[in-house]
Design a protein around this motif. Structure first.
Motif, mmCIF file in Angstrom:
data_model
loop_
_atom_site.group_PDB
_atom_site.id
_atom_site.type_symbol
_atom_site.label_atom_id
_atom_site.label_comp_id
_atom_site.label_asym_id
_atom_site.label_seq_id
_atom_site.Cartn_x
_atom_site.Cartn_y
_atom_site.Cartn_z
ATOM 1 N N GLU A 44 0.839 -1.199 0.000
ATOM 2 C CA GLU A 44 0.000 0.000 0.000
ATOM 3 C C GLU A 44 0.871 1.245 0.000
ATOM 4 O OE1 GLU A 44 -3.769 -0.043 0.766
ATOM 5 O OE2 GLU A 44 -3.479 1.878 -0.244
ATOM 6 N N GLY A 45 0.592 2.158 -0.933
ATOM 7 C CA GLY A 45 1.354 3.389 -1.032
ATOM 8 C C GLY A 45 2.569 3.292 -1.930
ATOM 9 N N ARG A 46 2.991 2.087 -2.264
ATOM 10 C CA ARG A 46 4.149 1.916 -3.165
ATOM 11 C C ARG A 46 3.738 1.346 -4.518
ATOM 12 N NH1 ARG A 46 7.941 -1.711 -1.990
ATOM 13 N NH2 ARG A 46 6.565 -3.059 -0.746
ATOM 14 N N PHE A 47 2.741 0.508 -4.530
ATOM 15 C CA PHE A 47 2.272 -0.148 -5.756
ATOM 16 C C PHE A 47 0.931 0.442 -6.166
ATOM 17 C CE2 PHE A 47 4.510 -4.569 -5.215
ATOM 18 C CZ PHE A 47 5.718 -3.915 -4.991
ATOM 19 N N THR A 48 0.720 0.512 -7.484
ATOM 20 C CA THR A 48 -0.556 0.984 -8.014
ATOM 21 C C THR A 48 -1.021 0.058 -9.124
ATOM 22 O OG1 THR A 48 0.036 3.283 -7.543
ATOM 23 C CG2 THR A 48 -1.794 2.902 -9.065
ATOM 24 N N ILE A 49 -2.235 -0.436 -8.997
ATOM 25 C CA ILE A 49 -2.817 -1.270 -10.027
ATOM 26 C C ILE A 49 -3.704 -0.404 -10.911
ATOM 27 C CG2 ILE A 49 -4.808 -1.954 -8.597
ATOM 28 C CD1 ILE A 49 -4.658 -4.724 -9.965
ATOM 29 N N SER A 50 -3.667 -0.667 -12.205
ATOM 30 C CA SER A 50 -4.505 0.079 -13.139
ATOM 31 C C SER A 50 -4.899 -0.859 -14.274
ATOM 32 C CB SER A 50 -3.774 1.313 -13.679
ATOM 33 O OG SER A 50 -2.598 0.928 -14.372
ATOM 34 N N ARG A 51 -5.830 -0.402 -15.080
ATOM 35 C CA ARG A 51 -6.306 -1.243 -16.164
ATOM 36 C C ARG A 51 -6.301 -0.474 -17.464
ATOM 37 N NH1 ARG A 51 -12.795 -1.878 -15.939
ATOM 38 N NH2 ARG A 51 -12.377 -2.517 -18.081
ATOM 39 N N HIS A 52 -6.224 -1.221 -18.544
ATOM 40 C CA HIS A 52 -6.348 -0.628 -19.869
ATOM 41 C C HIS A 52 -7.816 -0.275 -20.097
ATOM 42 C CE1 HIS A 52 -6.450 -0.394 -24.269
ATOM 43 N NE2 HIS A 52 -5.149 -0.151 -24.185
ATOM 44 N N ARG A 53 -8.058 0.795 -20.823
ATOM 45 C CA ARG A 53 -9.435 1.244 -21.057
ATOM 46 C C ARG A 53 -10.278 0.158 -21.698
ATOM 47 N NH1 ARG A 53 -8.760 6.537 -24.493
ATOM 48 N NH2 ARG A 53 -7.204 5.177 -25.418
ATOM 49 N N ALA A 54 -9.661 -0.654 -22.556
ATOM 50 C CA ALA A 54 -10.418 -1.705 -23.232
ATOM 51 C C ALA A 54 -10.739 -2.863 -22.304
ATOM 52 C CB ALA A 54 -9.642 -2.215 -24.452
ATOM 53 N N GLY A 55 -10.085 -2.888 -21.148
ATOM 54 C CA GLY A 55 -10.408 -3.900 -20.146
ATOM 55 C C GLY A 55 -9.714 -5.216 -20.332
ATOM 56 N N ASN A 56 -8.796 -5.306 -21.292
ATOM 57 C CA ASN A 56 -8.130 -6.581 -21.510
ATOM 58 C C ASN A 56 -6.693 -6.581 -21.019
ATOM 59 O OD1 ASN A 56 -7.135 -4.824 -23.404
ATOM 60 N ND2 ASN A 56 -7.051 -6.326 -25.049
ATOM 61 N N ALA A 57 -6.333 -5.620 -20.180
ATOM 62 C CA ALA A 57 -4.991 -5.597 -19.629
ATOM 63 C C ALA A 57 -5.026 -4.933 -18.264
ATOM 64 C CB ALA A 57 -4.034 -4.843 -20.545
ATOM 65 N N VAL A 58 -4.125 -5.372 -17.415
ATOM 66 C CA VAL A 58 -3.981 -4.771 -16.100
ATOM 67 C C VAL A 58 -2.502 -4.557 -15.840
ATOM 68 C CG1 VAL A 58 -3.886 -6.988 -14.876
ATOM 69 C CG2 VAL A 58 -4.731 -4.942 -13.698
ATOM 70 N N TYR A 59 -2.186 -3.504 -15.119
ATOM 71 C CA TYR A 59 -0.809 -3.123 -14.881
ATOM 72 C C TYR A 59 -0.546 -3.025 -13.378
ATOM 73 C CZ TYR A 59 -1.745 -1.643 -19.655
ATOM 74 O OH TYR A 59 -2.158 -1.615 -20.965
ATOM 75 N N LEU A 60 0.718 -3.166 -13.019
ATOM 76 C CA LEU A 60 1.114 -2.970 -11.630
ATOM 77 C C LEU A 60 2.368 -2.107 -11.626
ATOM 78 C CD1 LEU A 60 0.395 -3.776 -8.703
ATOM 79 C CD2 LEU A 60 2.165 -5.545 -8.885
ATOM 80 N N GLN A 61 2.189 -0.856 -11.247
ATOM 81 C CA GLN A 61 3.314 0.055 -11.099
ATOM 82 C C GLN A 61 3.889 -0.145 -9.716
ATOM 83 O OE1 GLN A 61 4.766 2.361 -13.308
ATOM 84 N NE2 GLN A 61 6.304 2.486 -11.680
ATOM 85 N N MET A 62 5.159 -0.507 -9.664
ATOM 86 C CA MET A 62 5.807 -0.803 -8.392
ATOM 87 C C MET A 62 6.919 0.210 -8.160
ATOM 88 S SD MET A 62 5.972 -4.966 -8.602
ATOM 89 C CE MET A 62 7.208 -4.959 -9.902
#
Length: 119
Positions: A65-83
């Motif tokens: 928490e506070g270091r990682f951020t999860i996000s998704r592609h607008r099309a909904g077929n991908a997810v990302y993890l910024q660490m």
């Protein structure tokens, strides 16, 4: 069934950043949520972060928490993890997962990508 493929892992020094990607193909339109888990050698797989598609609600493990951020592609077929601010204890194989309902289990998994953080 969908196919999940992770990428973006690597070997970095403590304090560095990495962004993991997970691309889904196949039957993805009925996804309820996608998430990230990790497993270090000799340890059980643990939850890292997840995002529910409807409303983009995100949830994180306390350890990231506070270091990682999860996000998704607008099309909904991908997810990302910024660490960010990676620590040696973040070293693990990181797995992408997906589920199609509000359940406790994650039935669909990728093969994983390795993250190694040196001190």
């Amino acid at each position: 069934q969908a196919q999940l493929v992770e990428s973006g892992g690597g070997f970095v020094q403590a304090g560095s950043s990495l962004k993991l990607s997970c691309t889904a193909s196949g039957r993805t339109s009925s996804f309820y949520a996608m998430g990230w888990f990790r497993q270090a050698p000799g340890k059980e797989r643990e939850f890292v972060a997840a995002m529910v598609w409807g409303g983009n609600t995100a949830r994180y493990a306390d350890s990231v928490e506070g270091r990682f951020t999860i996000s998704r592609h607008r099309a909904g077929n991908a997810v990302y993890l910024q660490m960010n601010d990676l620590k040696p204890e973040d070293s693990a194989s990181y797995f992408c997962a997906a589920k199609r309902g509000k359940t406790d289990t994650w039935p669909e998994w990728g093969q994983g990508t390795q993250v190694t953080v040196s001190s």
